[in-house]
Design a protein around this motif. Sequence first.
Motif, PDB file in Angstrom:
ATOM      1  N   ALA A   1     -18.844 -16.076   6.581  1.00 44.27           N
ATOM      2  CA  ALA A   1     -19.377 -15.027   6.162  1.00 44.27           C
ATOM      3  C   ALA A   1     -19.032 -14.569   4.961  1.00 44.27           C
ATOM      4  O   ALA A   1     -20.025 -13.854   4.170  1.00 44.27           O
ATOM      5  N   SER A   2     -17.766 -14.548   5.062  1.00 39.65           N
ATOM      6  CA  SER A   2     -17.504 -13.560   3.767  1.00 39.65           C
ATOM      7  C   SER A   2     -16.323 -14.406   2.988  1.00 39.65           C
ATOM      8  O   SER A   2     -17.053 -15.514   2.350  1.00 39.65           O
ATOM      9  N   ASN A   3     -15.121 -14.231   1.756  1.00 37.42           N
ATOM     10  CA  ASN A   3     -14.839 -15.624   0.577  1.00 37.42           C
ATOM     11  C   ASN A   3     -14.272 -16.185   0.974  1.00 37.42           C
ATOM     12  O   ASN A   3     -13.145 -15.636   2.070  1.00 37.42           O
TER      13      ASN A   3
ATOM     14  N   TRP B   1     -19.414  -7.827   2.219  1.00 38.11           N
ATOM     15  CA  TRP B   1     -19.245  -8.511   1.708  1.00 38.11           C
ATOM     16  C   TRP B   1     -20.291  -9.367   0.797  1.00 38.11           C
ATOM     17  O   TRP B   1     -21.066  -9.060  -0.028  1.00 38.11           O
ATOM     18  N   ASN B   2     -21.417  -9.264   2.517  1.00 38.54           N
ATOM     19  CA  ASN B   2     -22.869  -9.220   1.236  1.00 38.54           C
ATOM     20  C   ASN B   2     -23.607  -8.056   0.982  1.00 38.54           C
ATOM     21  O   ASN B   2     -24.146  -7.775  -0.261  1.00 38.54           O
ATOM     22  N   SER B   3     -23.268  -6.970   0.366  1.00 36.89           N
ATOM     23  CA  SER B   3     -23.121  -5.398   0.014  1.00 36.89           C
ATOM     24  C   SER B   3     -22.487  -5.367  -1.648  1.00 36.89           C
ATOM     25  O   SER B   3     -23.675  -5.552  -2.094  1.00 36.89           O
TER      26      SER B   3
ATOM     27  N   PHE C   1     -12.069  -1.471   7.687  1.00 37.54           N
ATOM     28  CA  PHE C   1     -11.815  -2.191   7.657  1.00 37.54           C
ATOM     29  C   PHE C   1     -11.300  -3.981   7.498  1.00 37.54           C
ATOM     30  O   PHE C   1     -12.620  -4.618   6.236  1.00 37.54           O
ATOM     31  N   SER C   2     -11.338  -5.081   8.357  1.00 37.48           N
ATOM     32  CA  SER C   2     -10.957  -5.943   7.975  1.00 37.48           C
ATOM     33  C   SER C   2     -11.345  -7.134   6.023  1.00 37.48           C
ATOM     34  O   SER C   2     -10.750  -6.463   5.670  1.00 37.48           O
ATOM     35  N   ASP C   3     -11.788  -7.678   6.154  1.00 33.46           N
ATOM     36  CA  ASP C   3     -12.014  -8.096   4.332  1.00 33.46           C
ATOM     37  C   ASP C   3     -12.332  -6.954   4.100  1.00 33.46           C
ATOM     38  O   ASP C   3     -11.972  -7.348   2.075  1.00 33.46           O
TER      39      ASP C   3
HETATM   40  O1  LIG Z   1     -29.554  -0.140   5.520  1.00 31.32           O
HETATM   41  C1  LIG Z   1     -29.178  -0.983   4.805  1.00 31.32           C
HETATM   42  C2  LIG Z   1     -27.398  -1.810   4.994  1.00 31.32           C
HETATM   43  C3  LIG Z   1     -27.202  -2.899   4.596  1.00 31.32           C
HETATM   44  N1  LIG Z   1     -28.513  -3.886   4.732  1.00 31.32           N
HETATM   45  C4  LIG Z   1     -28.029  -5.152   4.442  1.00 31.32           C
HETATM   46  O2  LIG Z   1     -26.957  -5.509   5.997  1.00 31.32           O
HETATM   47  C5  LIG Z   1     -26.309  -6.240   4.886  1.00 31.32           C
HETATM   48  C6  LIG Z   1     -24.323  -5.749   5.577  1.00 31.32           C
HETATM   49  O3  LIG Z   1     -23.749  -6.922   5.439  1.00 31.32           O
HETATM   50  P1  LIG Z   1     -22.400  -6.803   5.109  1.00 31.32           P
HETATM   51  O4  LIG Z   1     -22.198  -5.372   3.546  1.00 31.32           O
HETATM   52  O5  LIG Z   1     -21.614  -7.728   4.688  1.00 31.32           O
HETATM   53  O6  LIG Z   1     -22.189  -6.039   6.133  1.00 31.32           O
HETATM   54  P2  LIG Z   1     -21.474  -5.588   7.626  1.00 31.32           P
HETATM   55  O7  LIG Z   1     -23.015  -6.180   8.419  1.00 31.32           O
HETATM   56  O8  LIG Z   1     -20.738  -4.926   7.919  1.00 31.32           O
HETATM   57  O9  LIG Z   1     -20.555  -6.692   7.351  1.00 31.32           O
HETATM   58  C7  LIG Z   1     -19.742  -7.340   8.366  1.00 31.32           C
HETATM   59  O10 LIG Z   1     -19.564  -8.512   7.881  1.00 31.32           O
HETATM   60  C8  LIG Z   1     -19.342  -9.226   6.664  1.00 31.32           C
HETATM   61  C9  LIG Z   1     -19.469 -10.656   6.514  1.00 31.32           C
HETATM   62  O11 LIG Z   1     -18.419 -11.371   6.897  1.00 31.32           O
HETATM   63  C10 LIG Z   1     -17.911  -8.909   5.738  1.00 31.32           C
HETATM   64  O12 LIG Z   1     -17.787  -8.765   4.844  1.00 31.32           O
HETATM   65  C11 LIG Z   1     -17.834  -7.242   6.607  1.00 31.32           C
HETATM   66  O13 LIG Z   1     -16.378  -6.866   6.437  1.00 31.32           O
HETATM   67  C12 LIG Z   1     -18.511  -6.846   7.707  1.00 31.32           C
HETATM   68  O14 LIG Z   1     -18.133  -5.762   9.003  1.00 31.32           O
HETATM   69  C13 LIG Z   1     -26.017  -6.683   3.942  1.00 31.32           C
HETATM   70  O15 LIG Z   1     -27.360  -7.855   3.594  1.00 31.32           O
HETATM   71  C14 LIG Z   1     -27.112  -5.439   3.413  1.00 31.32           C
HETATM   72  O16 LIG Z   1     -28.786  -5.922   2.250  1.00 31.32           O
HETATM   73  C15 LIG Z   1     -29.978  -2.957   5.047  1.00 31.32           C
HETATM   74  O17 LIG Z   1     -30.261  -4.133   4.642  1.00 31.32           O
HETATM   75  N2  LIG Z   1     -29.803  -2.642   4.893  1.00 31.32           N
END
Ligand SMILES: O=c1ccn([C@@H]2O[C@H](COP(=O)(O)OP(=O)(O)O[C@H]3O[C@H](CO)[C@@H](O)[C@H](O)[C@H]3O)[C@@H](O)[C@H]2O)c(=O)[nH]1
Length: 405
Positions: A71-73, A294-296, A313-315
Amino acid sequence: MISVHVLEDGLEPGDNSLFSNSTMKESLFAFIHGEQEMGVSRPTCIVSEPFAPWTLEVAQRAGIPRVEFCASNAMSYLVLINLVHLYSEGIFPEKGSPTKWTTENPVMLDHIPGLPPFRSELLGREIRFNDASHPFVKLLTEIVSCSKHSERVLINSVIKLEPMAFKALQIQGVKAFDVGPLPMPGKEESSSKAECISWLNSQGDHSVIYIAFGSVATLSVEEMHELASGLEGSGCSFMWVIRKDNRGEKELPQILPEGFLERTKDRGLIISWAPQVEVLSHRAVGGFLSHCGWNSTFESLQEGVPMLCCPRFSDQRINCHYICEQWNTGVEVMRTDTGGLERSYVEAGVKALLHGEEGLKARHNAQRIMAITKKSQKEGERHSVANLQRFYDDMRALCCISDNP
Ligand SMILES: O=c1ccn([C@@H]2O[C@H](COP(=O)(O)OP(=O)(O)O[C@H]3O[C@H](CO)[C@@H](O)[C@H](O)[C@H]3O)[C@@H](O)[C@H]2O)c(=O)[nH]1
């Protein structure tokens, strides 16, 4: 069409023993076996998270390939599968001996075949181990071994963003496919959408800093105070996501500085979950203060929004490195000696991103990358879609499945 089946995992609520679980192993095998008996929709492969190495045994028993989905890069995957090797090279100090390197005094690591040297601090404290018998090191050893038996690795990234990491994977014999960016499913609390958009509509172009720490990372009350005070000091408008699980039973005034909500009510909006992609694409948003999940990171790039990085933390450190040093689409918030948030650093970071020269450059670069992404989408031949199709065809061929079973 995707159909979802819920399988018995035998875990108590709150138990996250995803890594090795015999009930899950048996449930998954029974499910695949049942589907195979029925014939019509027999599974072609298991697509598994790298941190669930037990799925390899199920795949082997069922006689189908196992494929990994990261799910990451690509860089994060590369580091993951090389960590055990890094440990064995002795880059982490023995217990009790002087630290060979620290965040303040980084060294360059050149131990990953195919990758140029990178700074040691990209590997967070939480993964620095020197003890081969540690459960995490054992899990990693299993992950590496399973990764070698995986037919493919699907990576939620695009090769153009990180060509060197994909090249290094290739050099290491990993059959990596870039299939990103994959859309994220929405979450229930997006009912705040109308409120968020109407609030943004009332703000000037590029004037708002959007703050969100994804779905896992949390801030302590002390860090909330520092962040809030920094925002207040910056004088900028802000939209801040404070998840319910990050405040527990407490109300906002109990976790924020006294009077903060009243003093900033004309220029701040705090919500518990935002429609993030819509927010990032709004003309009023000038920057994204993020944990660098990574998604953000990907979403921010796709919308051309520069980032103020606060990796946890992590990636996230790797992503921050890409943002600040490879793509130059953001700046990092300075930290205290203990790695914490400090109001003056937050204030300086927000001002630099929204009004400074650095921020302007970051916006320019983010928009350039956004243009590249949009262009490739417009060309109608999205590389990732083609790669997913290729993967699917390969799996069908491997399983000798015809269209008319
Ligand atoms: O108010 C909010 C906050 C977040 N999001 C969505 O939630 C997702 C958040 O994803 P990400 O930025 O990757 O953070 P995490 O959910 O914390 O992701 C976990 O998983 C990712 C993918 O493996 C890793 O990169 C991160 O380090 C790990 O914490 C994104 O699509 C955002 O658009 C919303 O829609 N609304």
